[in-house]
Design a protein around this motif. Sequence first.
Motif, PDB file in Angstrom:
ATOM      1  N   LEU A  14      80.184  37.671  29.083  1.00 42.65           N
ATOM      2  CA  LEU A  14      78.860  37.105  29.334  1.00 42.65           C
ATOM      3  C   LEU A  14      78.014  38.057  30.185  1.00 42.65           C
ATOM      4  CD1 LEU A  14      79.702  33.358  29.864  1.00 42.65           C
ATOM      5  CD2 LEU A  14      78.253  34.336  28.117  1.00 42.65           C
ATOM      6  N   VAL A  15      78.652  38.682  31.172  1.00 41.39           N
ATOM      7  CA  VAL A  15      77.909  39.631  32.011  1.00 41.39           C
ATOM      8  C   VAL A  15      77.458  40.812  31.173  1.00 41.39           C
ATOM      9  CG1 VAL A  15      78.098  41.204  33.963  1.00 41.39           C
ATOM     10  CG2 VAL A  15      79.063  38.919  34.127  1.00 41.39           C
ATOM     11  N   GLU A  16      78.367  41.306  30.328  1.00 39.99           N
ATOM     12  CA  GLU A  16      78.035  42.421  29.422  1.00 39.99           C
ATOM     13  C   GLU A  16      76.848  42.049  28.542  1.00 39.99           C
ATOM     14  OE1 GLU A  16      79.737  45.280  28.025  1.00 39.99           O
ATOM     15  OE2 GLU A  16      81.445  45.485  29.390  1.00 39.99           O
ATOM     16  N   ALA A  17      76.941  40.851  27.957  1.00 33.42           N
ATOM     17  CA  ALA A  17      75.899  40.409  27.044  1.00 33.42           C
ATOM     18  C   ALA A  17      74.570  40.257  27.774  1.00 33.42           C
ATOM     19  CB  ALA A  17      76.298  39.087  26.396  1.00 33.42           C
ATOM     20  N   TYR A  18      74.625  39.749  28.996  1.00 40.83           N
ATOM     21  CA  TYR A  18      73.395  39.574  29.768  1.00 40.83           C
ATOM     22  C   TYR A  18      72.763  40.927  30.053  1.00 40.83           C
ATOM     23  CZ  TYR A  18      70.198  37.542  33.143  1.00 40.83           C
ATOM     24  OH  TYR A  18      69.066  37.140  33.793  1.00 40.83           O
ATOM     25  N   ASP A  19      73.595  41.886  30.487  1.00 40.39           N
ATOM     26  CA  ASP A  19      73.073  43.226  30.768  1.00 40.39           C
ATOM     27  C   ASP A  19      72.501  43.863  29.512  1.00 40.39           C
ATOM     28  OD1 ASP A  19      73.789  42.915  33.337  1.00 40.39           O
ATOM     29  OD2 ASP A  19      75.678  44.030  33.192  1.00 40.39           O
ATOM     30  N   TRP A  20      73.198  43.657  28.400  1.00 35.05           N
ATOM     31  CA  TRP A  20      72.739  44.220  27.128  1.00 35.05           C
ATOM     32  C   TRP A  20      71.351  43.668  26.781  1.00 35.05           C
ATOM     33  CZ3 TRP A  20      71.435  42.241  22.314  1.00 35.05           C
ATOM     34  CH2 TRP A  20      71.375  43.170  21.271  1.00 35.05           C
ATOM     35  N   ALA A  21      71.208  42.332  26.954  1.00 33.64           N
ATOM     36  CA  ALA A  21      69.924  41.702  26.624  1.00 33.64           C
ATOM     37  C   ALA A  21      68.811  42.230  27.527  1.00 33.64           C
ATOM     38  CB  ALA A  21      70.041  40.187  26.744  1.00 33.64           C
ATOM     39  N   ILE A  22      69.141  42.465  28.806  1.00 43.02           N
ATOM     40  CA  ILE A  22      68.128  42.982  29.732  1.00 43.02           C
ATOM     41  C   ILE A  22      67.797  44.431  29.370  1.00 43.02           C
ATOM     42  CG2 ILE A  22      67.697  43.602  32.153  1.00 43.02           C
ATOM     43  CD1 ILE A  22      67.572  40.640  31.818  1.00 43.02           C
ATOM     44  N   ASP A  23      68.855  45.218  29.089  1.00 45.41           N
ATOM     45  CA  ASP A  23      68.671  46.626  28.711  1.00 45.41           C
ATOM     46  C   ASP A  23      67.766  46.775  27.507  1.00 45.41           C
ATOM     47  OD1 ASP A  23      70.088  47.772  30.643  1.00 45.41           O
ATOM     48  OD2 ASP A  23      71.900  48.212  29.453  1.00 45.41           O
ATOM     49  N   GLN A  24      68.064  45.960  26.492  1.00 51.67           N
ATOM     50  CA  GLN A  24      67.328  46.079  25.232  1.00 51.67           C
ATOM     51  C   GLN A  24      65.980  45.373  25.309  1.00 51.67           C
ATOM     52  OE1 GLN A  24      68.924  47.363  22.176  1.00 51.67           O
ATOM     53  NE2 GLN A  24      70.444  48.169  23.598  1.00 51.67           N
ATOM     54  N   ASP A  25      65.735  44.753  26.458  1.00 54.42           N
ATOM     55  CA  ASP A  25      64.457  44.086  26.670  1.00 54.42           C
ATOM     56  C   ASP A  25      64.202  43.007  25.609  1.00 54.42           C
ATOM     57  OD1 ASP A  25      62.256  43.606  28.115  1.00 54.42           O
ATOM     58  OD2 ASP A  25      61.011  45.165  27.199  1.00 54.42           O
ATOM     59  N   ILE A  26      65.190  42.172  25.439  1.00 56.61           N
ATOM     60  CA  ILE A  26      65.078  41.119  24.432  1.00 56.61           C
ATOM     61  C   ILE A  26      64.642  39.825  25.117  1.00 56.61           C
ATOM     62  CG2 ILE A  26      66.436  39.666  22.862  1.00 56.61           C
ATOM     63  CD1 ILE A  26      68.087  42.196  22.327  1.00 56.61           C
ATOM     64  N   SER A  27      63.625  39.181  24.546  1.00 56.12           N
ATOM     65  CA  SER A  27      63.141  37.952  25.157  1.00 56.12           C
ATOM     66  C   SER A  27      64.168  36.840  24.924  1.00 56.12           C
ATOM     67  CB  SER A  27      61.799  37.558  24.557  1.00 56.12           C
ATOM     68  OG  SER A  27      62.007  37.077  23.262  1.00 56.12           O
ATOM     69  N   VAL A  28      64.057  35.800  25.749  1.00 53.56           N
ATOM     70  CA  VAL A  28      65.035  34.717  25.680  1.00 53.56           C
ATOM     71  C   VAL A  28      65.037  34.089  24.290  1.00 53.56           C
ATOM     72  CG1 VAL A  28      65.695  32.525  26.685  1.00 53.56           C
ATOM     73  CG2 VAL A  28      64.688  34.271  28.116  1.00 53.56           C
ATOM     74  N   LYS A  29      63.844  33.976  23.726  1.00 55.12           N
ATOM     75  CA  LYS A  29      63.735  33.294  22.440  1.00 55.12           C
ATOM     76  C   LYS A  29      64.385  34.101  21.323  1.00 55.12           C
ATOM     77  CE  LYS A  29      60.476  31.985  19.002  1.00 55.12           C
ATOM     78  NZ  LYS A  29      59.247  32.477  18.398  1.00 55.12           N
ATOM     79  N   ASP A  30      64.188  35.432  21.389  1.00 59.25           N
ATOM     80  CA  ASP A  30      64.722  36.273  20.315  1.00 59.25           C
ATOM     81  C   ASP A  30      66.237  36.269  20.270  1.00 59.25           C
ATOM     82  OD1 ASP A  30      62.253  36.897  19.486  1.00 59.25           O
ATOM     83  OD2 ASP A  30      62.106  38.787  20.574  1.00 59.25           O
ATOM     84  N   LEU A  31      66.846  35.876  21.394  1.00 60.91           N
ATOM     85  CA  LEU A  31      68.309  35.856  21.432  1.00 60.91           C
ATOM     86  C   LEU A  31      68.882  34.885  20.411  1.00 60.91           C
ATOM     87  CD1 LEU A  31      69.188  35.979  25.195  1.00 60.91           C
ATOM     88  CD2 LEU A  31      70.008  37.521  23.446  1.00 60.91           C
ATOM     89  N   SER A  32      68.092  33.878  20.043  1.00 54.54           N
ATOM     90  CA  SER A  32      68.623  32.906  19.090  1.00 54.54           C
ATOM     91  C   SER A  32      68.417  33.369  17.655  1.00 54.54           C
ATOM     92  CB  SER A  32      67.985  31.540  19.321  1.00 54.54           C
ATOM     93  OG  SER A  32      66.594  31.662  19.331  1.00 54.54           O
ATOM     94  N   ALA A  33      67.675  34.487  17.466  1.00 52.89           N
ATOM     95  CA  ALA A  33      67.488  34.993  16.108  1.00 52.89           C
ATOM     96  C   ALA A  33      68.792  35.594  15.603  1.00 52.89           C
ATOM     97  CB  ALA A  33      66.382  36.042  16.091  1.00 52.89           C
TER      98      ALA A  33
END
Lengths: 318, 315
Positions: free
Chosen positions: A284-303
Amino acid sequence: MFTIVSPAPRGDDLEYTTTRHHPSVKDEIDMDIEEQGGEFGEGPSRLASPGETITSAQAFMRGHGTYVENEDLVSALTGTIERVNKLVSVRALKSRYNPEVGDLVVGRITEVGPRRWKVDANARQDAVLMLSSINLPGGVQRRKLESDELQMRNFFEEGDLLVAEVQAFFADGAMSLHTRSLKYGKLRNGHLVMVPPALVRRLKSHFYALPCGVDLILGLNGYIWVSKHVKQSEQEGEEGFDAEAVYSNKNDDIDVATRTAIARVSNIIRALARHSTPLTDVLLVEAYDWAIDQDISVKDLSAEETSEAMVAAITFRA
Amino acid sequence: MAYVSKSENSYITTSLLAGIRADGRSPTDYRNISLEIGVVPVANGSARARVGETEVVAAIKLEVEDVGEGENEGRDGGRVLCHVSCTPSAYPHHSLSALDELSDELSSLLQSILSHTLTPSEQLTLVPGKKAWFISLDALILSDAGNAHDALFIAARAALWDLRIPYTRGIEFDIKDGEVVVGDSEGIGRMIGRKRTVDFELPDLLDDGVPLEGRDSLPVCISLNLLPPTHFLDASLQEEQSVLSRLLLFFSFPQPSPTSTLYGTRFIGPNELPFNMLKPLVKDGEKYARELAEALNKKLKQEESQVSAPMSAFG
């Protein structure tokens, strides 16, 4: 605003090559297949559907998820066929939570009864939380009184979420819970995410504080509580136990950044669950960092594409 | 029965007021809609719609009825009967009687909106005064993860889009000087001068029929979840349970004119809706509904071209 898509084509791929086993069991299964080969074939495990004849009952023993009919061994579930020596069992692809003593679960009160609460914990039957197995106000461990019975709704009422431990089983198989620890009790300051129970593994601890200021409680029943981080000292209070705070229904003030972090973590959990990835804090920490790194919005995560990329990226790293 | 605790409720509502939703959507964002037509091979028209995890299947069966005065007799211009079934798997916490109640409520809602938009129609009359089509629409709510109303109407609308009404030819008896001459009239039954259409026949054509007239202007449902001073669309189950007030608006957009028709409104919830709030809500609702209707029409046209391509190759 409106995205309309065609449903994803259904996979005709019935081979479950990714079924994983504990090493000790795996050895035995492998050995069996090598020794006998034949009937159960090699390689990927076979799928059975309810009512399907698996094999003859004379040569094999019936295990979980199977029954005997006219000297045939018949599957009672949809799942993968597993065999250890002569014992054939079917492990369900999708099932409810199978409780074990000592498991940490997150549940929701469904009913207030005489000296007990009924708790929905995603199992086949509602769990039971006895009045005698909660922390009663007054600080010290004490016996329940009649006055406690009369104010049970002050502790927990219908709809309340709580974290508890499986204490024992009743004769009918229903589980009995207890919250007699300062870590357990009513849940506040966050929201619930539900995943299939099989994705939550037994871990050293099921309480996590993620670096992004979010606390996680991974219930083994697939209910996951995502909430604002509470400092250890605040959580326990000064005198060790503060009934007012423990059974409070009021949330603390939560700022927008924390709420966004909570939403992001929940979406990551949902995305991982959609790809049947077992959840751990590291992942989960990895995934969170990845999402922040890639600058992905919260909504796009569900795509779908994003979650696929995320799962690929973090399982590669892990 | 309560499904959300007080603290969850307050967390969800305060987050919504701050403009943050549990899954990161903005207040007017819809979850992904997935739409498929022609899912039931034996039906005259069918569709499956999913809004997030909410799944609804709708199917239509056509029947020919004798026109009459009675309750269960046909009408000139056709008759529509809608029935919605809520499956126990979609509502595991509901008792059977609560499920029936919910099914009846949704059935009457769908019925009241669709019967007024679909009938009376020239297209559904076979022989004036004698025979008419009867549209029987059944919808099944397979799972409810919030916003079942919108999903139900999306499915019903797509099934009606998929509906094909078989070609019929009226048979006429021409009365000339007491002599009876049997003749044909192309198309749907009509009455011209002394010619009287008395029956109809189905021409033996491979083609499966004609689509419903005005199917691109069928109504859509848009639920505005009200959390004064704001509102949001497409509530998830948890949001639905925390914010109880909802305003359902049923809009139809006749093509190609830029006008819109409000077919109905429904207010659900324990609170009151001040009258002065209604007008801006309807205005906003119209905007969302127009976008939804346009998106649906586009998708359905595209879906149909995909479905019909292999069919025509076969025919």
